[in-house]
Scaffold this motif. Structure first.
Motif, PDB file in Angstrom:
ATOM      1  N   VAL A   1       0.844  -1.210   0.000  1.00  0.00           N
ATOM      2  CA  VAL A   1       0.000   0.000   0.000  1.00  0.00           C
ATOM      3  C   VAL A   1       0.876   1.256   0.000  1.00  0.00           C
ATOM      4  CG1 VAL A   1      -1.690   1.304   1.349  1.00  0.00           C
ATOM      5  CG2 VAL A   1      -1.890  -1.179   1.164  1.00  0.00           C
ATOM      6  N   GLN A   2       1.771   1.350   0.983  1.00  0.00           N
ATOM      7  CA  GLN A   2       2.559   2.583   1.119  1.00  0.00           C
ATOM      8  C   GLN A   2       3.560   2.734  -0.028  1.00  0.00           C
ATOM      9  OE1 GLN A   2       4.167   3.597   4.931  1.00  0.00           O
ATOM     10  NE2 GLN A   2       2.511   2.618   6.065  1.00  0.00           N
ATOM     11  N   GLY A   3       4.272   1.640  -0.303  1.00  0.00           N
ATOM     12  CA  GLY A   3       5.313   1.721  -1.334  1.00  0.00           C
ATOM     13  C   GLY A   3       4.738   2.057  -2.700  1.00  0.00           C
TER      14      GLY A   3
ATOM     15  N   VAL B   1      12.057  -2.500  -4.534  1.00  0.00           N
ATOM     16  CA  VAL B   1      12.534  -3.827  -4.095  1.00  0.00           C
ATOM     17  C   VAL B   1      11.332  -4.738  -3.863  1.00  0.00           C
ATOM     18  CG1 VAL B   1      13.791  -5.081  -2.290  1.00  0.00           C
ATOM     19  CG2 VAL B   1      14.530  -2.767  -2.966  1.00  0.00           C
ATOM     20  N   THR B   2      11.385  -5.935  -4.418  1.00  0.00           N
ATOM     21  CA  THR B   2      10.358  -6.939  -4.172  1.00  0.00           C
ATOM     22  C   THR B   2      11.035  -8.308  -4.094  1.00  0.00           C
ATOM     23  OG1 THR B   2       8.409  -8.069  -5.057  1.00  0.00           O
ATOM     24  CG2 THR B   2       9.896  -7.103  -6.675  1.00  0.00           C
ATOM     25  N   ARG B   3      10.381  -9.197  -3.316  1.00  0.00           N
ATOM     26  CA  ARG B   3      10.924 -10.568  -3.275  1.00  0.00           C
ATOM     27  C   ARG B   3      10.610 -11.307  -4.551  1.00  0.00           C
ATOM     28  NH1 ARG B   3       7.842 -11.931   2.094  1.00  0.00           N
ATOM     29  NH2 ARG B   3       6.460 -10.531   0.971  1.00  0.00           N
TER      30      ARG B   3
ATOM     31  N   VAL C   1       8.734  -1.151   6.636  1.00  0.00           N
ATOM     32  CA  VAL C   1       8.892  -2.582   6.896  1.00  0.00           C
ATOM     33  C   VAL C   1       7.620  -3.090   7.565  1.00  0.00           C
ATOM     34  CG1 VAL C   1      10.305  -4.345   8.016  1.00  0.00           C
ATOM     35  CG2 VAL C   1      11.383  -2.315   7.028  1.00  0.00           C
ATOM     36  N   ASN C   2       7.145  -4.220   7.075  1.00  0.00           N
ATOM     37  CA  ASN C   2       5.812  -4.697   7.432  1.00  0.00           C
ATOM     38  C   ASN C   2       5.825  -5.635   8.640  1.00  0.00           C
ATOM     39  OD1 ASN C   2       3.141  -5.393   7.406  1.00  0.00           O
ATOM     40  ND2 ASN C   2       3.266  -6.644   5.553  1.00  0.00           N
ATOM     41  N   PHE C   3       5.428  -5.104   9.782  1.00  0.00           N
ATOM     42  CA  PHE C   3       5.324  -5.892  11.016  1.00  0.00           C
ATOM     43  C   PHE C   3       4.448  -7.123  10.805  1.00  0.00           C
ATOM     44  CE2 PHE C   3       2.748  -6.924  14.747  1.00  0.00           C
ATOM     45  CZ  PHE C   3       3.676  -7.018  15.757  1.00  0.00           C
ATOM     46  N   TRP C   4       3.325  -6.944  10.101  1.00  0.00           N
ATOM     47  CA  TRP C   4       2.293  -7.989  10.033  1.00  0.00           C
ATOM     48  C   TRP C   4       2.773  -9.205   9.257  1.00  0.00           C
ATOM     49  CZ3 TRP C   4      -1.003  -6.865  13.655  1.00  0.00           C
ATOM     50  CH2 TRP C   4      -1.202  -5.520  13.988  1.00  0.00           C
ATOM     51  N   ALA C   5       3.828  -9.036   8.457  1.00  0.00           N
ATOM     52  CA  ALA C   5       4.359 -10.190   7.710  1.00  0.00           C
ATOM     53  C   ALA C   5       4.947 -11.222   8.671  1.00  0.00           C
ATOM     54  CB  ALA C   5       5.429  -9.726   6.722  1.00  0.00           C
ATOM     55  N   HIS C   6       5.295 -10.788   9.875  1.00  0.00           N
ATOM     56  CA  HIS C   6       5.971 -11.698  10.827  1.00  0.00           C
ATOM     57  C   HIS C   6       5.083 -12.054  12.006  1.00  0.00           C
ATOM     58  CE1 HIS C   6       9.231 -10.285   8.444  1.00  0.00           C
ATOM     59  NE2 HIS C   6       9.020  -9.056   8.846  1.00  0.00           N
TER      60      HIS C   6
ATOM     61  N   ALA D   1       7.137   5.791   9.832  1.00  0.00           N
ATOM     62  CA  ALA D   1       7.280   5.547  11.269  1.00  0.00           C
ATOM     63  C   ALA D   1       5.948   5.594  12.022  1.00  0.00           C
ATOM     64  CB  ALA D   1       8.210   6.606  11.869  1.00  0.00           C
ATOM     65  N   LEU D   2       5.984   5.046  13.208  1.00  0.00           N
ATOM     66  CA  LEU D   2       4.958   5.278  14.233  1.00  0.00           C
ATOM     67  C   LEU D   2       5.729   5.549  15.519  1.00  0.00           C
ATOM     68  CD1 LEU D   2       2.450   2.406  13.365  1.00  0.00           C
ATOM     69  CD2 LEU D   2       2.016   4.862  13.113  1.00  0.00           C
ATOM     70  N   GLU D   3       5.057   6.126  16.504  1.00  0.00           N
ATOM     71  CA  GLU D   3       5.715   6.483  17.748  1.00  0.00           C
ATOM     72  C   GLU D   3       5.378   5.478  18.851  1.00  0.00           C
ATOM     73  OE1 GLU D   3       3.061   7.661  16.290  1.00  0.00           O
ATOM     74  OE2 GLU D   3       2.111   9.296  17.397  1.00  0.00           O
TER      75      GLU D   3
ATOM     76  N   PRO E   1       3.869  -3.361  20.333  1.00  0.00           N
ATOM     77  CA  PRO E   1       5.060  -3.810  19.602  1.00  0.00           C
ATOM     78  C   PRO E   1       5.187  -3.265  18.179  1.00  0.00           C
ATOM     79  CG  PRO E   1       4.216  -5.586  20.964  1.00  0.00           C
ATOM     80  CD  PRO E   1       3.227  -4.464  21.094  1.00  0.00           C
ATOM     81  N   HIS E   2       4.071  -3.150  17.425  1.00  0.00           N
ATOM     82  CA  HIS E   2       4.268  -2.686  16.033  1.00  0.00           C
ATOM     83  C   HIS E   2       4.476  -1.185  15.952  1.00  0.00           C
ATOM     84  CE1 HIS E   2      -0.156  -2.075  16.029  1.00  0.00           C
ATOM     85  NE2 HIS E   2      -0.042  -1.387  14.913  1.00  0.00           N
ATOM     86  N   PHE E   3       4.140  -0.452  16.995  1.00  0.00           N
ATOM     87  CA  PHE E   3       4.529   0.959  17.066  1.00  0.00           C
ATOM     88  C   PHE E   3       5.989   1.054  17.567  1.00  0.00           C
ATOM     89  CE2 PHE E   3       0.486   3.755  17.522  1.00  0.00           C
ATOM     90  CZ  PHE E   3      -0.294   2.902  16.785  1.00  0.00           C
TER      91      PHE E   3
ATOM     92  N   TYR F   1      -3.608   5.923  11.163  1.00  0.00           N
ATOM     93  CA  TYR F   1      -4.477   4.775  10.877  1.00  0.00           C
ATOM     94  C   TYR F   1      -5.005   4.897   9.440  1.00  0.00           C
ATOM     95  CZ  TYR F   1      -8.299   1.452  11.937  1.00  0.00           C
ATOM     96  OH  TYR F   1      -9.155   0.388  11.969  1.00  0.00           O
ATOM     97  N   TYR F   2      -5.074   3.754   8.744  1.00  0.00           N
ATOM     98  CA  TYR F   2      -5.546   3.805   7.356  1.00  0.00           C
ATOM     99  C   TYR F   2      -7.078   3.898   7.314  1.00  0.00           C
ATOM    100  CZ  TYR F   2      -1.094   1.424   5.893  1.00  0.00           C
ATOM    101  OH  TYR F   2       0.206   1.053   5.655  1.00  0.00           O
ATOM    102  N   PHE F   3      -7.616   4.867   6.569  1.00  0.00           N
ATOM    103  CA  PHE F   3      -9.070   4.834   6.311  1.00  0.00           C
ATOM    104  C   PHE F   3      -9.445   3.489   5.683  1.00  0.00           C
ATOM    105  CE2 PHE F   3      -9.048   9.707   5.477  1.00  0.00           C
ATOM    106  CZ  PHE F   3      -9.438   9.992   6.766  1.00  0.00           C
ATOM    107  N   THR F   4      -8.555   2.967   4.848  1.00  0.00           N
ATOM    108  CA  THR F   4      -8.869   1.736   4.098  1.00  0.00           C
ATOM    109  C   THR F   4      -9.056   0.518   5.018  1.00  0.00           C
ATOM    110  OG1 THR F   4      -6.498   1.581   3.715  1.00  0.00           O
ATOM    111  CG2 THR F   4      -7.811   2.414   1.906  1.00  0.00           C
ATOM    112  N   ASN F   5      -8.608   0.611   6.288  1.00  0.00           N
ATOM    113  CA  ASN F   5      -8.903  -0.499   7.207  1.00  0.00           C
ATOM    114  C   ASN F   5     -10.418  -0.709   7.327  1.00  0.00           C
ATOM    115  OD1 ASN F   5      -6.190  -0.784   7.807  1.00  0.00           O
ATOM    116  ND2 ASN F   5      -6.292   0.478   9.640  1.00  0.00           N
ATOM    117  N   LEU F   6     -11.180   0.363   7.143  1.00  0.00           N
ATOM    118  CA  LEU F   6     -12.637   0.255   7.295  1.00  0.00           C
ATOM    119  C   LEU F   6     -13.255  -0.625   6.214  1.00  0.00           C
ATOM    120  CD1 LEU F   6     -13.365   3.949   8.254  1.00  0.00           C
ATOM    121  CD2 LEU F   6     -13.531   1.951   9.741  1.00  0.00           C
TER     122      LEU F   6
END
Ligand SMILES: NC(=O)c1ccc[n+]([C@@H]2O[C@H](COP(=O)([O-])OP(=O)(O)OC[C@H]3O[C@@H](n4cnc5c(N)ncnc54)[C@H](OP(=O)(O)O)[C@@H]3O)[C@@H](O)[C@H]2O)c1
Length: 303
Positions: free
Chosen positions: A14-16, A34-36, A78-83, A119-121, A129-131, A155-160
């Motif tokens: 999304v961000q990239g 960069v992509t795998r 870097v995507n926390f949720w991937a791990h 970033a997040l704070e 942990p993901h912040f 927070y992403y509006f798209t989460n809705l």
């Protein structure tokens, strides 16, 4: 250093992808990502738009380190949720930090002109942990003296788009388990590229500075009332009290609950007007929901 080469980590995400699209509107940039898996559908879509693909894995810095040489800029997300598997937040945090710090080291070694770090704070009162992973990486970037702009997202509006909806008589309950007066600092993540582009276009101005991307501090009950106003349906909130919310751990994902608790306790502060001064087109909730085709379809909005 090639004056205009910018390399985007997470270019298929999304961000990239937002950063790539924004930079591609300015012909002075040569945009790399960069992509795998350069053969994936999302990689191919980015290539068609004009992104030069680099096969690399954040888990192995040697896979991308050479490609960074001579780059004017790097966008790092870097995507926390991937791990994250639902019960290993500390492990996922540590992997995110290790991958991010390795990328920062590689940028330093390659002499990258400007890193824009998504970033997040840390909220201070309790760990999220993901912040916290991102807050620690910010410290690392500063300690390493890497030229950087710290771009705090919201927070992403798209989460809705993945929020559950429950029909109750002639009402539709928006299944967000948050008290009505909870303020959510949020934005359209597909606009993060407009912020990143500003930094890459003006590195002299933005090196060493923080930037905040937020479209609106939107209350939970306002989300329901806007959806009602724009549709022929009656949207309502869950009517959760603060005590109901505090009793929820165990019934929902712990990491998401901690994220929500930061909103409930008012621990995440954003100033949308300051964001709008930087990027005038940054959308508030109403503008986003009316413009997003998936949101229009999901919420049955009038066209
Ligand atoms: N949801 C929210 O409200 C919100 C708000 C603020 C911040 N965030 C943060 O945003 C981050 C997620 O960003 P996103 O939404 O852009 O993610 P996304 O759309 O899920 O995309 C993930 C990206 O990460 C790349 N990736 C994953 N593992 C990789 C690896 N080992 N090496 C290289 N690339 C890898 C993927 O690339 P390939 O698959 O092509 O390799 C993909 O481009 C999270 O850390 C989250 O905390 C989320």
């Amino acid at each position: 250093m090639s004056a205009n080469k910018v390399i985007i980590f997470g270019v298929t995400g999304v961000q990239g992808a937002s950063v790539a699209r924004a930079l591609l509107t300015n012909p002075k940039f040569s945009v790399w990502g960069v992509t795998r898996n350069p053969a994936s559908k999302s990689s191919q879509e980015m290539e068609k738009l004009g992104v030069n693909l680099i096969k690399g894995d954040l888990g192995d810095a040697s896979s991308y380190a050479d490609a960074l040489k001579g780059a004017a800029g790097v966008f790092l997300n870097v995507n926390f949720w991937a791990h994250y598997k639902g019960n290993n937040a500390d492990e996922a945090r540590d992997i995110e930090m290790a991958q991010s710090n390795a990328a920062v080291d590689a940028c330093k070694a390659a002499g990258v002109g400007l890193v824009v770090y998504s970033a997040l704070e840390s909220v201070g009162k309790f760990p999220i942990p993901h912040f916290d992973a991102k807050a620690e990486v910010v410290k690392y970037i500063k300690a390493q003296g890497v030229p950087a702009t710290i771009l705090y997202s919201s927070y992403y509006f798209t989460n809705l788009l993945s929020a559950k909806l429950e029909e109750r008589g002639d009402e539709i309950v928006l299944k967000l388990p948050l008290p009505d007066d909870t303020v959510i600092p949020a934005f359209n993540p597909n606009q993060i590229g407009l912020f990143a582009r500003l930094a890459f276009e003006n590195p002299q101005e933005w090196t060493g500075k923080d930037m905040f991307a937020c479209g609106e501090n939107v209350r939970v009950d306002k989300i329901a009332s806007v959806l009602s106003d724009l549709s022929s349906r009656k949207y309502v909130t869950m009517g959760v009290s603060r005590d109901d919310f505090l009793a929820l751990p165990g019934e929902m994902d712990q990491e998401l609950w901690l994220n929500y608790r930061a909103f409930v306790d008012g621990l995440m502060s954003r100033n949308p007007e300051e964001s709008r001064k930087l990027v005038p087109e940054v959308q508030d909730f109403t503008t986003w929901v009316k413009a997003d085709k998936d949101a229009v379809a999901k919420f049955g909005l009038r066209s």
